[in-house]
Design an enzyme around this catalytic site. Structure first.
Site, PDB file in Angstrom:
ATOM      1  N   PRO A 116      -3.778   5.255 -11.157  1.00  0.00           N
ATOM      2  CA  PRO A 116      -3.951   6.150  -9.997  1.00  0.00           C
ATOM      3  C   PRO A 116      -2.606   6.415  -9.334  1.00  0.00           C
ATOM      4  O   PRO A 116      -2.019   5.535  -8.713  1.00  0.00           O
ATOM      5  CB  PRO A 116      -4.893   5.364  -9.076  1.00  0.00           C
ATOM      6  CG  PRO A 116      -4.713   3.936  -9.472  1.00  0.00           C
ATOM      7  CD  PRO A 116      -4.389   3.927 -10.928  1.00  0.00           C
TER       8      PRO A 116
ATOM      9  N   ASP B 147       1.937   3.473  -9.075  1.00  0.00           N
ATOM     10  CA  ASP B 147       0.601   3.059  -9.493  1.00  0.00           C
ATOM     11  C   ASP B 147      -0.044   2.368  -8.286  1.00  0.00           C
ATOM     12  O   ASP B 147       0.362   1.267  -7.893  1.00  0.00           O
ATOM     13  CB  ASP B 147       0.708   2.098 -10.682  1.00  0.00           C
ATOM     14  CG  ASP B 147      -0.654   1.713 -11.245  1.00  0.00           C
ATOM     15  OD1 ASP B 147      -1.666   1.833 -10.520  1.00  0.00           O
ATOM     16  OD2 ASP B 147      -0.706   1.262 -12.407  1.00  0.00           O
ATOM     17  N   HIS B 148      -1.050   3.041  -7.705  1.00  0.00           N
ATOM     18  CA  HIS B 148      -1.628   2.541  -6.455  1.00  0.00           C
ATOM     19  C   HIS B 148      -2.415   1.255  -6.637  1.00  0.00           C
ATOM     20  O   HIS B 148      -2.808   0.613  -5.656  1.00  0.00           O
ATOM     21  CB  HIS B 148      -2.529   3.617  -5.840  1.00  0.00           C
ATOM     22  CG  HIS B 148      -2.452   3.679  -4.345  1.00  0.00           C
ATOM     23  ND1 HIS B 148      -1.795   2.736  -3.589  1.00  0.00           N
ATOM     24  CD2 HIS B 148      -2.946   4.584  -3.456  1.00  0.00           C
ATOM     25  CE1 HIS B 148      -1.888   3.024  -2.319  1.00  0.00           C
ATOM     26  NE2 HIS B 148      -2.580   4.154  -2.202  1.00  0.00           N
ATOM     27  N   ARG B 149      -2.675   0.845  -7.878  1.00  0.00           N
ATOM     28  CA  ARG B 149      -3.317  -0.449  -8.101  1.00  0.00           C
ATOM     29  C   ARG B 149      -2.372  -1.586  -7.757  1.00  0.00           C
ATOM     30  O   ARG B 149      -2.806  -2.694  -7.405  1.00  0.00           O
ATOM     31  CB  ARG B 149      -3.751  -0.577  -9.565  1.00  0.00           C
ATOM     32  CG  ARG B 149      -4.812   0.407 -10.014  1.00  0.00           C
ATOM     33  CD  ARG B 149      -5.058   0.303 -11.500  1.00  0.00           C
ATOM     34  NE  ARG B 149      -3.864   0.618 -12.293  1.00  0.00           N
ATOM     35  CZ  ARG B 149      -3.804   0.602 -13.623  1.00  0.00           C
ATOM     36  NH1 ARG B 149      -4.896   0.277 -14.318  1.00  0.00           N
ATOM     37  NH2 ARG B 149      -2.690   0.906 -14.253  1.00  0.00           N
TER      38      ARG B 149
END
Length: 498
Positions: free
Chosen positions: A289, A470-472
């Site tokens: 994401p 990467d929003h994770r």
């Protein structure tokens, strides 16, 4: 006499196939051990294959342009009895057909000092090669104009510097209308008029301006390479040659529109590096994401620092550009925000539990556009390099990428990537994260723009940084702190000395 067959090897980790791009030998040629037999294109890069045998080439088993699986026999070499033939004469290293004299820099040309991108191409578009188009006859040959032009100026600026590339974006504008009285012109108007003149003035000597008028060239469209950022006669010659080549190329391209409908579409097979890049970008875009943030930066002190490095004895003979300072800034900022230098790993223990692997080393990737597609070689253990060592590593990386000599091992194990889109005159962008990483920084072009400093509007060298994460792994707070730290170094490079 024994005939041995050479099978296509796996030149990288896990490669299953490769295309034979060009043979460097033919049947009847004598080869020695380690002589280059051919060039192959894998999903990673263009690679030269050395001969494991000494003898005479008897047969080429695979034609150029054919993709074969690893382990397939591609060439047969006969080995004679001892004393049957004299040792093979060493051959000069072959030159790759893809070598282009100065990206191209991808990521304008890659070798241009300003943003490490091609001067005719951008590290990411390139100008046409000299032999790529058929030149049409001119009513007035360019050479005759050059010969007739005054030669009062000195031969300066054979290498582009950062200032010259950036000033190409400025355009001459008509002077503001005169006012009949100073009292009728407000201080704001006077300040704006003075600022416009500072930002948009194109430097060139009178003979060069006359030469430009003769050729019908707008000086604002030309990338200057003079020592003080002025346009030189050589710049005009280069610009005219490129402009003519582009016109020829356009005419050739659209000539296909007169053909039957089924011949008006050019079909380009997707293979090799481009095929692997496309697959990797799709996987990254739809598995990680992405979130992107941007920051405008006053890079005036970085520009001054780069100028000092260029004349420094320690950096003599080394190409230096703002990309060097950005690379150092990214390394510095990652040390303060370690989670941007990491990898998201799904189900690493086979129990369905994901992990975040934070890397305590930096393999800094530099995205490079090549004729065969996007490549991202990386500088191993960049955190241990001095500023000079990092500059040398960047120069070597760019040279190999332009020549198509980047090896698969040099593109493996990256931890964080920088893409220098500013070399193409682009302000910023939202890059896709390189697979296996969680962050990428886009470096936009540096331009002189109006900037408020201590309450006054003055011209400053401004750039925009864009970061994708990467929003994770990287949340909004961490990405903001990381980008702020990178910006802080570009605004004040002296912080690197802390």
């Amino acid at each position: 006499m024994t005939v041995k067959k050479f099978n296509l090897p796996d030149v990288g980790e896990g490669l299953t196939e490769a295309e034979v791009v060009a043979w460097k030998v033919k049947p009847g040629d004598t080869v020695a051990i380690n002589d280059v037999l051919c060039e192959i294109e894998t999903a990673k890069s263009l690679v030269e294959l050395p001969s494991p045998f000494a003898g005479t080439v008897t047969e080429l088993l695979v034609e150029e342009g054919i993709t074969v699986e690893v382990g397939t026999a591609i060439i047969a070499v006969s080995e004679g009895q001892e004393g049957d033939s004299a040792p093979a004469t060493p051959q000069a290293p072959p030159v790759s057909p893809e070598v282009d004299e100065v990206f191209t820099p991808v990521y304008g040309k890659l070798s241009a000092e300003d943003n490490e991108q091609p001067a005719t191409s951008p590290l990411v578009g390139s100008g046409p090669k000299a032999d790529a188009v058929k030149r049409r006859a001119r009513k007035r040959p360019l050479e005759s104009v050059v010969a007739a032009a005054p030669v009062a100026e000195d031969a300066e600026g054979t290498v582009q510097d950062v200032t010259s590339v950036l000033q190409a974006n400025a355009a001459e504008v008509p002077a503001p209308k005169r006012v009949t009285s100073v009292s009728q012109e407000s201080p704001a108007t006077r300040g704006s008029r003075a600022l416009t003149g500072l930002v948009n003035k194109v430097l060139a000597k009178p003979p060069v301006r006359k030469f430009a008028r003769d050729l019908g060239i707008d000086l604002a469209d030309v990338v200057p390479t003079g020592h003080r950022g002025e346009v030189t006669r050589e710049d005009l010659v280069s610009y005219q040659a490129q402009r003519d080549a582009e016109l020829d190329q356009a005419e050739s391209f659209w000539s296909a529109s007169k053909k039957p409908q089924d011949q008006r579409i050019e079909r380009i097979p997707v293979k090799g590096v481009r095929k692997a890049t496309a697959r990797a970008m799709v996987d990254s875009a739809f598995s990680a994401p992405h979130v992107s943030i941007f920051v405008d930066v006053d890079a005036s002190r970085t520009m001054e620092f780069v100028k000092r490095l260029k004349v420094s004895r320690d950096f003599e003979g080394i190409k230096v550009s703002p990309l060097l300072i950005l690379a150092k800034a990214v390394i510095w900022a990652a040390a303060r925000n370690p989670s941007v230098n990491a990898t998201w790993v799904d189900d690493s223990d086979g129990k369905g539990a994901a992990e975040i692997h934070v890397k305590h080393y930096m393999n800094l990737g530099i995205a490079a556009a090549t004729p065969r597609g996007l490549m991202v070689p990386n500088i191993k253990d960049a955190q241990d390099l001095s500023l000079k060592e990092l500059a040398l590593a960047l120069n070597e990386l760019a040279t190999k990428a332009r020549a198509g000599k980047t090896q698969p091992a040099e593109m493996q194990g990256g931890t964080l990537t920088v893409t220098n889109i500013g070399a193409l005159g682009i302000d910023t962008g939202t890059p896709i994260i390189n697979p296996g990483e969680v962050a990428i920084v886009a470096f936009g072009t540096i331009k002189q723009k109006p900037w408020v400093l201590d309450g006054e509007v003055i011209p400053r060298w401004i750039t925009t940084l864009g970061g994708s994460f990467d929003h994770r792994v990287v949340d909004g707070d961490l990405s903001a702190r990381f980008m702020a730290d990178v910006a802080a170094i570009l605004e004040e490079p002296a912080l690197l000395l802390d």
